[in-house]
Enzyme design. Structure first.
Site, PDB file in Angstrom:
ATOM      1  N   ARG A 185       5.775   5.433   1.965  1.00 44.31           N
ATOM      2  CA  ARG A 185       6.598   4.362   2.495  1.00 44.31           C
ATOM      3  C   ARG A 185       7.527   4.921   3.567  1.00 44.31           C
ATOM      4  NH1 ARG A 185       3.284   1.585   0.751  1.00 44.31           N
ATOM      5  NH2 ARG A 185       3.440  -0.165  -0.702  1.00 44.31           N
ATOM      6  N   HIS A 194      -0.134   1.753   9.379  1.00 43.87           N
ATOM      7  CA  HIS A 194      -0.256   1.482   7.937  1.00 43.87           C
ATOM      8  C   HIS A 194      -1.728   1.226   7.584  1.00 43.87           C
ATOM      9  CE1 HIS A 194       2.326   0.124   4.325  1.00 43.87           C
ATOM     10  NE2 HIS A 194       1.138   0.513   3.900  1.00 43.87           N
TER      11      HIS A 194
END
Length: 318
Positions: free
Chosen positions: A233, A281
């Site tokens: 993250r 991502h």
């Protein structure tokens, strides 16, 4: 005897800005023919929805479903869901544990470790200078890879790296035993874990304890010339600290797939930094054909009143 919940058709809401809703609906209905799948924003009567399969749903959406009985995440991480202050506190939340997601994450880890092991980041910099200079290859065992986070994704990645001959270390909140991996746990063993790592891979869950863990103090514990791969993250990383570590030469390069703000703004310095590789991502996603089996099994359990698989402990954050 079949319970009333098991006998009644169930309505599931699908909401994701990235995943293909048509493929997911088809895969789920092949497994549960009487399942009704509604695709956000066409939700119909909110009171009819008993389950939700989601990735980055709009804040407040899940709270607007008065009869919601289960929330299934399309991702392995649930931190963005837990950050929604309106998330129903009494509804079970389950993370995605899917072979296709695990395999794609492990191969993405291997890809970038191999890239660093064979010095492709060095060659990219040499190309910009029109410089022809060979860096002699080393055996994979000479590269020490440190995997932070030994959950489902971390263990699979560590095992794949081992099969390619790398020397692998793992670090986790609590001790984990993975054959062939030198395992370290907790803050007391972090220095020992980092001491010889050449490529550091972050696959930690995002919790209050791990937020900001990739910071100046941690980078200073790594040997000069180490590389970083963050696939967990964005909030694990203190961005200014990374830029300073790269500009000073203490870290040689970083590969970043996750960011505090996504999409990464076009004026962000990461885009143009010569020692940073940015991906959107993209490391790992669940494929409907394999992920749907996990979700379908939890729907069957929900209808039968049985315990759900991969339920999140909200206190720990995973």
């Amino acid at each position: 005897m079949v319970s009333a919940f098991e006998a009644a058709p169930l309505v599931l809401l699908f909401a994701s800005p990235d995943d293909d809703p048509i493929s997911w609906r088809a895969a789920l209905q092949r497994r549960i023919p009487d399942l009704e799948v509604r695709i956000f924003p066409e939700i119909g009567d909110p009171a009819a929805i008993e389950a939700a399969l989601v990735w980055l749903p709009p804040p407040g959406l899940l709270a607007s479903l008065p009869n919601l009985r289960a929330i299934f995440s399309l991702g392995a991480g649930v931190d963005r869901l837990l950050e929604d202050p309106t998330l129903p506190a009494d509804v079970p939340l389950c993370r995605m544990v899917d072979p296709s997601l695990t395999a794609s994450m492990a191969e993405f880890v291997l890809l970038h470790v191999l890239r660093y092991h064979r010095d492709l980041d060095v060659y990219e910099q040499q190309q910009r200078r029109a410089e022809w200079r060979l860096v002699l290859p080393r055996p994979a065992s000479a590269t020490v890879v440190g995997v932070m986070g030994l959950g489902e994704l971390g263990i699979a990645s560590a095992r794949l790296l081992l099969r390619h001959g790398f020397t692998v270390r793992g670090w986790s909140r609590t001790p984990k035993a993975v054959e062939g991996v030198a395992s370290f746990a907790g803050e007391a063993e972090l220095d020992a874990f980092l001491a010889e790592v050449g490529v550091l891979v972050c696959l930690l869950p995002l919790t209050p304890v791990t937020r900001g863990i990739l910071n100046a103090a941690l980078f200073a514990r790594l040997a000069r010339g180490a590389r970083l791969v963050n696939l967990a993250r964005g909030a694990h990383l203190v961005e200014r600290d990374l830029l300073e570590a790269l500009d000073s030469g203490h870290l040689a390069h970083a590969t970043l797939d996750v960011f505090t703000r996504e999409p990464l703004p076009s004026d962000h310095p990461f885009w143009r930094h010569p020692r940073i590789t940015v991906t959107p991502h993209a490391a790992a996603y669940s494929l409907p054909e394999s992920g749907a089996e996990i979700v379908a099994e939890n729907i069957r359990r929900l209808r039968a009143g049985a315990p759900l698989l991969h339920r999140v402990d909200r206190r720990r954050g995973y």
